[in-house]
Scaffold this motif. Structure first.
Motif, PDB file in Angstrom:
ATOM      1  N   UNK A 305      47.099  -5.041  42.895  1.00  0.00           N
ATOM      2  CA  UNK A 305      46.706  -5.519  41.571  1.00  0.00           C
ATOM      3  C   UNK A 305      45.827  -6.744  41.696  1.00  0.00           C
ATOM      4  N   UNK A 306      44.710  -6.730  40.979  1.00  0.00           N
ATOM      5  CA  UNK A 306      43.878  -7.917  40.891  1.00  0.00           C
ATOM      6  C   UNK A 306      44.524  -8.907  39.931  1.00  0.00           C
ATOM      7  N   UNK A 307      44.511 -10.213  40.234  1.00  0.00           N
ATOM      8  CA  UNK A 307      45.123 -11.189  39.331  1.00  0.00           C
ATOM      9  C   UNK A 307      44.526 -11.125  37.929  1.00  0.00           C
ATOM     10  N   UNK A 308      45.376 -11.240  36.939  1.00  0.00           N
ATOM     11  CA  UNK A 308      44.891 -11.286  35.566  1.00  0.00           C
ATOM     12  C   UNK A 308      44.115 -12.579  35.348  1.00  0.00           C
ATOM     13  N   UNK A 309      42.979 -12.477  34.654  1.00  0.00           N
ATOM     14  CA  UNK A 309      42.165 -13.664  34.416  1.00  0.00           C
ATOM     15  C   UNK A 309      42.824 -14.609  33.418  1.00  0.00           C
ATOM     16  N   UNK A 310      43.589 -14.051  32.493  1.00  0.00           N
ATOM     17  CA  UNK A 310      44.236 -14.873  31.481  1.00  0.00           C
ATOM     18  C   UNK A 310      45.177 -14.027  30.658  1.00  0.00           C
ATOM     19  N   UNK A 311      45.711 -14.600  29.592  1.00  0.00           N
ATOM     20  CA  UNK A 311      46.650 -13.885  28.739  1.00  0.00           C
ATOM     21  C   UNK A 311      45.970 -12.713  28.050  1.00  0.00           C
ATOM     22  N   UNK A 312      46.632 -11.554  27.996  1.00  0.00           N
ATOM     23  CA  UNK A 312      46.047 -10.410  27.292  1.00  0.00           C
ATOM     24  C   UNK A 312      46.126 -10.592  25.788  1.00  0.00           C
ATOM     25  N   UNK A 313      45.254  -9.909  25.072  1.00  0.00           N
ATOM     26  CA  UNK A 313      45.268  -9.941  23.615  1.00  0.00           C
ATOM     27  C   UNK A 313      46.255  -8.907  23.083  1.00  0.00           C
ATOM     28  N   UNK A 314      46.983  -9.287  22.049  1.00  0.00           N
ATOM     29  CA  UNK A 314      47.948  -8.365  21.447  1.00  0.00           C
ATOM     30  C   UNK A 314      47.238  -7.350  20.565  1.00  0.00           C
ATOM     31  N   UNK A 315      47.715  -6.124  20.600  1.00  0.00           N
ATOM     32  CA  UNK A 315      47.234  -5.068  19.716  1.00  0.00           C
ATOM     33  C   UNK A 315      48.416  -4.591  18.879  1.00  0.00           C
ATOM     34  N   UNK A 316      48.619  -5.220  17.723  1.00  0.00           N
ATOM     35  CA  UNK A 316      49.745  -4.876  16.870  1.00  0.00           C
ATOM     36  C   UNK A 316      51.002  -5.621  17.274  1.00  0.00           C
ATOM     37  N   UNK A 317      52.134  -5.110  16.819  1.00  0.00           N
ATOM     38  CA  UNK A 317      53.417  -5.740  17.114  1.00  0.00           C
ATOM     39  C   UNK A 317      54.470  -4.703  17.426  1.00  0.00           C
ATOM     40  N   UNK A 318      55.558  -5.147  18.028  1.00  0.00           N
ATOM     41  CA  UNK A 318      56.671  -4.257  18.362  1.00  0.00           C
ATOM     42  C   UNK A 318      57.971  -5.023  18.195  1.00  0.00           C
ATOM     43  N   UNK A 319      59.046  -4.305  17.956  1.00  0.00           N
ATOM     44  CA  UNK A 319      60.362  -4.939  17.802  1.00  0.00           C
ATOM     45  C   UNK A 319      61.452  -3.975  18.234  1.00  0.00           C
ATOM     46  N   UNK A 320      62.547  -4.552  18.698  1.00  0.00           N
ATOM     47  CA  UNK A 320      63.757  -3.792  18.970  1.00  0.00           C
ATOM     48  C   UNK A 320      64.895  -4.433  18.180  1.00  0.00           C
ATOM     49  N   UNK A 321      65.733  -3.613  17.584  1.00  0.00           N
ATOM     50  CA  UNK A 321      66.940  -4.084  16.919  1.00  0.00           C
ATOM     51  C   UNK A 321      68.103  -3.241  17.434  1.00  0.00           C
ATOM     52  N   UNK A 322      69.202  -3.908  17.773  1.00  0.00           N
ATOM     53  CA  UNK A 322      70.383  -3.235  18.293  1.00  0.00           C
ATOM     54  C   UNK A 322      71.366  -2.961  17.167  1.00  0.00           C
ATOM     55  N   UNK A 323      71.996  -1.801  17.227  1.00  0.00           N
ATOM     56  CA  UNK A 323      72.909  -1.390  16.175  1.00  0.00           C
ATOM     57  C   UNK A 323      74.231  -2.138  16.282  1.00  0.00           C
ATOM     58  N   UNK A 324      74.811  -2.431  15.124  1.00  0.00           N
ATOM     59  CA  UNK A 324      76.127  -3.048  15.068  1.00  0.00           C
ATOM     60  C   UNK A 324      77.130  -2.029  14.532  1.00  0.00           C
ATOM     61  N   UNK A 325      78.349  -2.106  15.038  1.00  0.00           N
ATOM     62  CA  UNK A 325      79.379  -1.159  14.618  1.00  0.00           C
ATOM     63  C   UNK A 325      80.735  -1.841  14.638  1.00  0.00           C
ATOM     64  N   UNK A 326      81.616  -1.409  13.743  1.00  0.00           N
ATOM     65  CA  UNK A 326      82.990  -1.897  13.746  1.00  0.00           C
ATOM     66  C   UNK A 326      83.718  -1.312  14.958  1.00  0.00           C
ATOM     67  N   UNK A 327      84.464  -2.143  15.687  1.00  0.00           N
ATOM     68  CA  UNK A 327      85.222  -1.610  16.815  1.00  0.00           C
ATOM     69  C   UNK A 327      86.221  -0.550  16.351  1.00  0.00           C
ATOM     70  N   UNK A 328      86.498   0.398  17.217  1.00  0.00           N
ATOM     71  CA  UNK A 328      87.450   1.460  16.913  1.00  0.00           C
ATOM     72  C   UNK A 328      86.955   2.784  17.452  1.00  0.00           C
ATOM     73  N   UNK A 329      87.715   3.846  17.204  1.00  0.00           N
ATOM     74  CA  UNK A 329      87.309   5.162  17.680  1.00  0.00           C
ATOM     75  C   UNK A 329      86.212   5.704  16.763  1.00  0.00           C
ATOM     76  N   UNK A 330      85.134   6.147  17.364  1.00  0.00           N
ATOM     77  CA  UNK A 330      83.979   6.619  16.598  1.00  0.00           C
ATOM     78  C   UNK A 330      84.259   8.004  16.031  1.00  0.00           C
ATOM     79  N   UNK A 331      84.211   8.090  14.694  1.00  0.00           N
ATOM     80  CA  UNK A 331      84.489   9.343  13.987  1.00  0.00           C
ATOM     81  C   UNK A 331      83.202  10.078  13.656  1.00  0.00           C
ATOM     82  N   UNK A 332      82.171   9.339  13.268  1.00  0.00           N
ATOM     83  CA  UNK A 332      80.910   9.976  12.876  1.00  0.00           C
ATOM     84  C   UNK A 332      79.781   8.960  12.954  1.00  0.00           C
ATOM     85  N   UNK A 333      78.569   9.478  13.099  1.00  0.00           N
ATOM     86  CA  UNK A 333      77.355   8.653  13.046  1.00  0.00           C
ATOM     87  C   UNK A 333      76.472   9.233  11.952  1.00  0.00           C
TER      88      UNK A 333
END
Length: 430
Positions: A305-333
């Motif tokens: 890999x050739x060294x990057x000259x500088x910071x890349x430009x962003x093209x749009x955005x991205x996100x991750x969100x993790x699901x929350x659930x009540x503890x217990x035996x899973x009956x349905x999703x």
């Protein structure tokens, strides 16, 4: 002739990236890691299977013999559990990777705090403690709230916020319940939390992805959005702080993932790792910047890999969100199929199946799953991810054996804290 690399604890996607780069590969695994590999994960790779915590000289001798026959361009890992072994091999073979001294500073948080404070880099008041009295002494001297956590570890495990001298007793009981003989105390850093994934080229650090972070119960991370919403002057300050920190710990080459708090006194480093960030940050970085962090780190380590000259430009955005659930035996999703079908979804994953017991969230792998999306901006992506996550409903019921499962979960949690704490093994490398 293809370039040759040694990969420590590589998972199947990393092996596929190495094949895409036409690299000859020698893998180093523990027996447990090797057993967990899918049957079709390995094709033509040579594997060295070495028991953990055994005499490292034996591993060095085996890998050195392979290196002498056909030299490695580098030793690379992107797994937290592989950083100590990779550093050991880099030093033993005289390769230009991250050294054991640097990994020791990144792995042992107390060693890191002392080292950076001496150099005036992102200083945070901290101390090592082993008793309730020492917690209260630190709190009286530095003020509340404060943070108590293991000296080493990852995945947001074992972190406690202590708001007052009265709350110290319960926090100490929880830390003692984890069999921690010593733990780290730090001043509580007030402000939003972010992370910076960078790639370093012979001492020149190039920040690639800066992510806003959402934390939940017990400081477990429940979401990230890229790029972080920072004004230009603050972004410059963040990049300078990360660069100064990486210089201070001696990290000159390869990937790094640094977590910071944006305090009223400026950015302060929480911790850093010589690997790419987890929690689907690689997926989001690829979507927004067109850079696969794992592939880039591997290619740089292999001299492709050739060294990057500088910071890349962003093209749009991205996100991750993790699901929350009540503890217990899973009956349905409910709502999962509809959320998964949205056109903005890049990845969608459920960690539990119906019939399984969902535990209380004590560390990152207790989360119920996640959704990764892209949009025109990071703010729009975060809003979309949160909206889709809210559509996914985990229906649980108390399990007849919940008390037994809870006790087993607590034992597993205690064992995980010990397993993830690599500090006892640091001194053997330095």
């Amino acid at each position: 002739m293809n370039m040759r690399v040694c990969l420590v604890s590589p998972k199947p996607p990393m092996l596929q990236r190495a094949r895409g780069l036409k690299l000859d590969v020698v893998c180093v695994y523990t027996p447990e890691e090797f057993r967990k590999l899918p049957a079709d994960a390995l094709v033509a790779e040579i594997c060295v299977v070495h028991p953990p915590r055994s005499d490292s000289r034996e591993l060095v001798d085996v890998v050195r013999a392979l290196h002498d026959r056909l030299p490695f361009a580098g030793v690379v890992t992107v797994q937290e559990e592989g950083v100590l072994t990779a550093a050991l091999l880099n030093d033993a073979l005289g390769l230009n990777g991250v050294s054991a001294e640097t990994v020791a500073l990144l792995t042992d948080k107390w060693r890191m705090r002392r080292h950076t404070a001496e150099r005036g880099v992102s200083a945070v008041r901290a101390a090592v403690a082993s008793s309730l009295e020492e917690i209260r002494e630190f709190g009286a001297a530095q003020g509340y709230p404060l943070i108590a956590k293991p000296l080493g570890g990852s995945a947001s495990i074992g972190i406690h916020k202590i708001d007052s001298a009265e709350a110290a007793e319960s926090a100490y009981a929880a830390l003692s319940g984890l069999d921690l003989k010593q733990f780290l105390l730090e001043e509580y850093l007030e402000g939003p939390e972010i992370s910076v994934d960078a790639l370093s080229f012979d001492g020149r650090h190039v920040p690639i992805a800066i992510a806003d972070k959402i934390t939940g119960t017990g400081f477990v991370e429940f979401g990230h959005a890229i790029p972080a919403q920072l004004d230009p002057s603050l972004e410059e300050d963040v990049c300078r702080t990360v660069s100064d920190f990486l210089d201070a710990v001696g990290l000159r080459n390869g990937l790094s993932h640094t977590e910071l708090k944006l305090t009223s006194a400026g950015p302060r480093v929480i911790e850093s790792h010589n690997r790419r960030g987890g929690d689907r940050i690689n997926t989001m970085t690829h979507a927004v910047y067109g850079i696969d962090l794992e592939e880039a780190g591997l290619a740089w380590g292999a001299g492709q890999l050739q060294p990057l000259a500088g910071r890349p430009e962003a093209d749009g955005g991205a996100a991750v969100v993790f699901f929350e659930a009540e503890p217990g035996r899973l009956v349905a999703i409910k709502g999962a199929d509809e959320a998964r079908a949205h056109s903005g979804v890049v990845e969608f994953h459920l960690n539990f199946e119906v019939g399984q017991v969902i535990p209380p969230v004590r560390w990152s792998l207790d989360r119920a799953g996640y959704v990764v999306v892209t949009a025109e901006t990071a703010r729009a992506a975060q809003d979309l991810a949160q909206a889709l996550a809210s559509q996914v409903q985990f229906v649980t019921e108390p399990a007849p054996d919940a008390e037994e499962d809870g006790a087993a979960s607590r034992r597993r949690y205690r064992d995980l804290v010990a397993e993830l704490n690599q500090v006892p093994h640091v001194d053997a490398l330095t």
